[in-house]
Scaffold this motif. Structure first.
Motif, PDB file in Angstrom:
ATOM      1  N   TYR A   1      53.443  38.213  82.586  1.00  0.00           N
ATOM      2  CA  TYR A   1      52.656  37.321  81.724  1.00  0.00           C
ATOM      3  C   TYR A   1      52.160  36.113  82.510  1.00  0.00           C
ATOM      4  O   TYR A   1      50.968  35.797  82.523  1.00  0.00           O
ATOM      5  CB  TYR A   1      53.505  36.881  80.537  1.00  0.00           C
ATOM      6  N   ASP A   2      53.080  35.418  83.190  1.00  0.00           N
ATOM      7  CA  ASP A   2      52.699  34.225  83.949  1.00  0.00           C
ATOM      8  C   ASP A   2      51.771  34.579  85.106  1.00  0.00           C
ATOM      9  O   ASP A   2      50.830  33.835  85.406  1.00  0.00           O
ATOM     10  CB  ASP A   2      53.943  33.513  84.490  1.00  0.00           C
ATOM     11  N   GLY A   3      52.036  35.720  85.752  1.00  0.00           N
ATOM     12  CA  GLY A   3      51.187  36.134  86.857  1.00  0.00           C
ATOM     13  C   GLY A   3      49.755  36.374  86.423  1.00  0.00           C
ATOM     14  O   GLY A   3      48.800  35.978  87.107  1.00  0.00           O
ATOM     15  N   VAL A   4      49.573  37.014  85.284  1.00  0.00           N
ATOM     16  CA  VAL A   4      48.227  37.271  84.768  1.00  0.00           C
ATOM     17  C   VAL A   4      47.530  35.965  84.394  1.00  0.00           C
ATOM     18  O   VAL A   4      46.359  35.752  84.717  1.00  0.00           O
ATOM     19  CB  VAL A   4      48.287  38.228  83.568  1.00  0.00           C
ATOM     20  N   MET A   5      48.231  35.064  83.743  1.00  0.00           N
ATOM     21  CA  MET A   5      47.619  33.791  83.368  1.00  0.00           C
ATOM     22  C   MET A   5      47.233  32.970  84.609  1.00  0.00           C
ATOM     23  O   MET A   5      46.156  32.371  84.656  1.00  0.00           O
ATOM     24  CB  MET A   5      48.585  32.990  82.489  1.00  0.00           C
ATOM     25  N   ARG A   6      48.094  32.964  85.607  1.00  0.00           N
ATOM     26  CA  ARG A   6      47.785  32.234  86.839  1.00  0.00           C
ATOM     27  C   ARG A   6      46.594  32.853  87.552  1.00  0.00           C
ATOM     28  O   ARG A   6      45.717  32.143  88.081  1.00  0.00           O
ATOM     29  CB  ARG A   6      49.006  32.214  87.753  1.00  0.00           C
ATOM     30  N   SER A   7      46.537  34.170  87.582  1.00  0.00           N
ATOM     31  CA  SER A   7      45.433  34.862  88.238  1.00  0.00           C
ATOM     32  C   SER A   7      44.111  34.563  87.546  1.00  0.00           C
ATOM     33  O   SER A   7      43.087  34.298  88.198  1.00  0.00           O
ATOM     34  CB  SER A   7      45.703  36.366  88.243  1.00  0.00           C
ATOM     35  N   TRP A   8      44.111  34.596  86.214  1.00  0.00           N
ATOM     36  CA  TRP A   8      42.901  34.312  85.444  1.00  0.00           C
ATOM     37  C   TRP A   8      42.403  32.892  85.704  1.00  0.00           C
ATOM     38  O   TRP A   8      41.201  32.673  85.929  1.00  0.00           O
ATOM     39  CB  TRP A   8      43.193  34.526  83.957  1.00  0.00           C
ATOM     40  N   GLU A   9      43.293  31.925  85.703  1.00  0.00           N
ATOM     41  CA  GLU A   9      42.897  30.535  85.952  1.00  0.00           C
ATOM     42  C   GLU A   9      42.324  30.371  87.359  1.00  0.00           C
ATOM     43  O   GLU A   9      41.302  29.705  87.560  1.00  0.00           O
ATOM     44  CB  GLU A   9      44.092  29.601  85.764  1.00  0.00           C
ATOM     45  N   ALA A  10      42.976  30.971  88.354  1.00  0.00           N
ATOM     46  CA  ALA A  10      42.497  30.851  89.727  1.00  0.00           C
ATOM     47  C   ALA A  10      41.141  31.527  89.903  1.00  0.00           C
ATOM     48  O   ALA A  10      40.271  31.022  90.630  1.00  0.00           O
ATOM     49  CB  ALA A  10      43.519  31.455  90.684  1.00  0.00           C
ATOM     50  N   SER A  11      40.936  32.648  89.227  1.00  0.00           N
ATOM     51  CA  SER A  11      39.642  33.333  89.315  1.00  0.00           C
ATOM     52  C   SER A  11      38.533  32.493  88.700  1.00  0.00           C
ATOM     53  O   SER A  11      37.410  32.448  89.226  1.00  0.00           O
ATOM     54  CB  SER A  11      39.717  34.701  88.632  1.00  0.00           C
ATOM     55  N   ARG A  12      38.816  31.851  87.597  1.00  0.00           N
ATOM     56  CA  ARG A  12      37.796  30.978  86.993  1.00  0.00           C
ATOM     57  C   ARG A  12      37.353  29.899  87.959  1.00  0.00           C
ATOM     58  O   ARG A  12      36.163  29.579  88.059  1.00  0.00           O
ATOM     59  CB  ARG A  12      38.336  30.335  85.717  1.00  0.00           C
ATOM     60  N   GLU A  13      38.306  29.334  88.694  1.00  0.00           N
ATOM     61  CA  GLU A  13      37.958  28.287  89.652  1.00  0.00           C
ATOM     62  C   GLU A  13      37.113  28.842  90.789  1.00  0.00           C
ATOM     63  O   GLU A  13      36.099  28.246  91.174  1.00  0.00           O
ATOM     64  CB  GLU A  13      39.227  27.638  90.203  1.00  0.00           C
ATOM     65  N   ARG A  14      37.528  29.974  91.341  1.00  0.00           N
ATOM     66  CA  ARG A  14      36.766  30.546  92.455  1.00  0.00           C
ATOM     67  C   ARG A  14      35.382  30.996  92.009  1.00  0.00           C
ATOM     68  O   ARG A  14      34.411  30.900  92.760  1.00  0.00           O
ATOM     69  CB  ARG A  14      37.541  31.719  93.071  1.00  0.00           C
ATOM     70  N   LEU A  15      35.273  31.500  90.785  1.00  0.00           N
ATOM     71  CA  LEU A  15      33.991  31.981  90.272  1.00  0.00           C
ATOM     72  C   LEU A  15      33.117  30.860  89.714  1.00  0.00           C
ATOM     73  O   LEU A  15      31.957  31.113  89.363  1.00  0.00           O
ATOM     74  CB  LEU A  15      34.231  33.031  89.179  1.00  0.00           C
ATOM     75  N   ARG A  16      33.674  29.660  89.579  1.00  0.00           N
ATOM     76  CA  ARG A  16      32.936  28.502  89.059  1.00  0.00           C
ATOM     77  C   ARG A  16      32.409  28.760  87.651  1.00  0.00           C
ATOM     78  O   ARG A  16      31.295  28.371  87.293  1.00  0.00           O
ATOM     79  CB  ARG A  16      31.761  28.140  89.978  1.00  0.00           C
ATOM     80  N   ARG A  17      33.204  29.429  86.836  1.00  0.00           N
ATOM     81  CA  ARG A  17      32.775  29.757  85.485  1.00  0.00           C
ATOM     82  C   ARG A  17      33.784  29.223  84.473  1.00  0.00           C
ATOM     83  O   ARG A  17      34.993  29.246  84.717  1.00  0.00           O
ATOM     84  CB  ARG A  17      32.628  31.282  85.313  1.00  0.00           C
ATOM     85  N   GLU A  18      33.259  28.742  83.362  1.00  0.00           N
ATOM     86  CA  GLU A  18      34.130  28.277  82.290  1.00  0.00           C
ATOM     87  C   GLU A  18      34.929  29.419  81.688  1.00  0.00           C
ATOM     88  O   GLU A  18      36.055  29.242  81.246  1.00  0.00           O
ATOM     89  CB  GLU A  18      33.295  27.596  81.196  1.00  0.00           C
ATOM     90  N   ARG A  19      34.329  30.583  81.676  1.00  0.00           N
ATOM     91  CA  ARG A  19      35.006  31.737  81.093  1.00  0.00           C
ATOM     92  C   ARG A  19      34.607  32.987  81.854  1.00  0.00           C
ATOM     93  O   ARG A  19      33.579  33.027  82.524  1.00  0.00           O
ATOM     94  CB  ARG A  19      34.675  31.873  79.603  1.00  0.00           C
TER      95      ARG A  19
END
Length: 352
Positions: free
Chosen positions: A128-146
């Motif tokens: 659970y935590d790994g997926v949430m952390r991955s999603w947040e980090a991807s948003r930052e790298r992709l420069r997207r709000e969602r």
């Protein structure tokens, strides 16, 4: 509930976007090559390739943290931020791997298939935590709000071997719950799997409510076993398919007469080479380019929403869009079926 109903976000009215399978378009952009898959690619070439995809009308872009250990997401995000400031593109990325520092890594050599300047490598984490952390980090790298679509990456026995049961339990008990919460809250529009095998898809669909699956190969000119159980199950569950690898790692693009023949990420065995040669002979008799047939065939099935071939250059983007528009006569498909080179129960493309 499946793709047509689920792919709708629940944000405020002014931000709401209804996402349907048709919006993906028949041709999508796979971002593994711009993550320096197998070989380094200069930044300007990566940028030019993404720009070419946009200019040729592609609006669906798939990536993953694993691709270049964040490099693919960074390059895609930087380019889309400039050419698509309104964020009209549909972007998918993946969870199931986190990036861990490797300060002593030789960045000039391939690591996990990528020649990346990023001093990290990916490690599996379906919690659970790994997926949430991955999603947040991807948003930052992709420069997207969602992020529009979130896939769980590389579940299955083919990848995990004897650790398969443990990884699957970790996902079903933790990671899937995180993905479902993200979808239910409107943080993502749709969730699914990004995998190389159908068996794991059938297993997960027995426990989870998915919207779509990104499947590498497994329903191509060379492989139609998915017609037996997997695709009917997807139809019953209203799960659409994005098909990666329509060229089966290259042999359906180069043909059997090429030099370095690859099938399913490995040197092509003799029986596959012979089958491709037989398909090529029918192509030549009807004046049909083999890669055009390979791109168009999967899209005839109602569950296949989009295909994502491997494209590394602007020229390959242009070629893929041209191949998708090549008229192919019905007699060509019928001859393939009559010669038992494709299954007789496979849906056939209509003359375009």
């Amino acid at each position: 509930m499946g793709a047509a109903r689920r792919m709708t976000c629940t944000m405020e009215a002014e931000d709401r976007r209804t996402l349907s399978p048709a919006m993906l378009g028949p041709l999508g952009f796979g971002s593994a090559p711009i993550g320096n898959l197998y070989q380094a690619m200069p930044d300007d070439e990566a940028t030019a390739t993404v720009e070419a995809a946009w200019q040729h009308g592609l609006r669906y872009f798939d990536t993953a943290p694993h691709y270049g250990f964040g490099l693919s997401e960074k390059r895609l995000g930087e380019t889309l931020a400039r050419i698509d400031p309104g964020q009209q593109a549909i972007v998918s990325t993946k969870v199931g791997r986190l990036l861990a520092p490797v300060p002593d890594a030789d960045l000039s050599r391939p690591r996990q298939g990528f020649v990346s300047p990023e001093p990290v490598e990916s490690c599996f984490d379906y919690s659970y935590d790994g997926v949430m952390r991955s999603w947040e980090a991807s948003r930052e790298r992709l420069r997207r709000e969602r992020i529009d679509i979130l896939y769980a990456h590389d579940l299955g026995e083919m990848t995990h071997g004897e650790d398969h049961a443990e990884r699957l339990a970790e996902f079903l008990d933790g990671g899937y719950r995180a993905m479902r919460e993200l979808r239910d809250s409107g943080a993502v529009d749709a969730i699914g799997l990004g995998v190389n095998e159908t068996a794991i898809c059938e297993t997960v669909l027995g426990h989870a409510d998915l919207d779509l699956i990104l499947l590498a190969g497994r329903y191509t000119l060379l492989e139609q076993d998915a017609l037996d159980g997997f695709l009917p199950l997807c139809a019953a569950r209203n799960v659409c398919i994005v098909l990666g690898g329509p060229f089966n790692s290259g042999i359906l693009a180069t043909g059997a007469k090429g030099g370095d023949l690859h099938y399913n990420y490995a040197p092509a065995p003799p029986d596959i080479v012979a089958r491709v040669a037989a398909i090529e002979a029918v192509c030549e008799a009807h004046g049909v380019p083999l890669p055009a047939a390979a791109l168009q065939f999967p899209l005839a099935h109602a569950q296949i929403a989009s295909v994502i071939p491997g494209t590394r250059t602007p020229g390959q983007i242009c070629s893929a869009t041209d191949l998708l528009a090549v008229p192919i006569p019905p007699d060509f498909w019928r001859e393939l079926a009559d010669r038992q080179l494709i299954r007789t129960d496979a849906p056939l493309p209509q003359n375009n």
